[in-house]
Write a protein that holds these residues in place. Sequence first.
Motif: not given
Length: 218
Positions: A107-108, A110, A180-184, A189, A213, A216
């Motif tokens: 999960k890295s 964005f 610190n963006p939310a990651k998928v 995804y 997503p 970002y």
Amino acid sequence: MKFATVIGLVLATQSVSAHYIFKTLVAGSKTSTKAVRQPQNNMPISGVSSSSITCNTNPSPADETVTVAAGDKIGFLLDSSMYHKGAVSIYLGQAPGSVENWDGSGKSWFKIAEWGATSFNPITFSSTNQNTFTTTIPSSVPSGDYLVRAEQIALHLGTGVTENFASCAQIRITGGGNGNPAKVSIPGYLSADDPSVKVNIYSGLTSYTVPGPAVYRG
């Protein structure tokens, strides 16, 4: 029978010629094919849940990692113009260590840019007939090793089955921030049942959301 065979071969050739590869990395003022984990061919990836959706099917190893500053241009050049209708996105994946040794798992990831539908009835996409897809690396993205990934989820079949194209390139970001963006995870995804994936674009749509997503920008 011979005529039918000839017609089939012509159609098959036209189908392949309409495919393409995100072949060249654009990073700041530099372009590089050596930094791209080159796909074996221009055939589409089958299924958004396939492990191949990350960086294509058994791509060749990259020969370099390009250094680029946060805030600089990043993206890809195609080896031809984009023929099929569908959304394009650019993702960054933060490597847990050296990018040369990372397969893109976890999960890295964005999203930092997308190209979607611009009009409807008939639907048109801003990606159509383009061969350059670039954006800027958000200045808040932390420094470190990354894969930059481009994808198209091509929707031209109108059957709920997509043709997918993707490539990854190795970069090292410098001068970054503390974002610190939310990651998928990719895959993970998207699913085949995602409305933006199984959609029939010829059904009179009045809106369309790019799969994946939110973008970002820091």
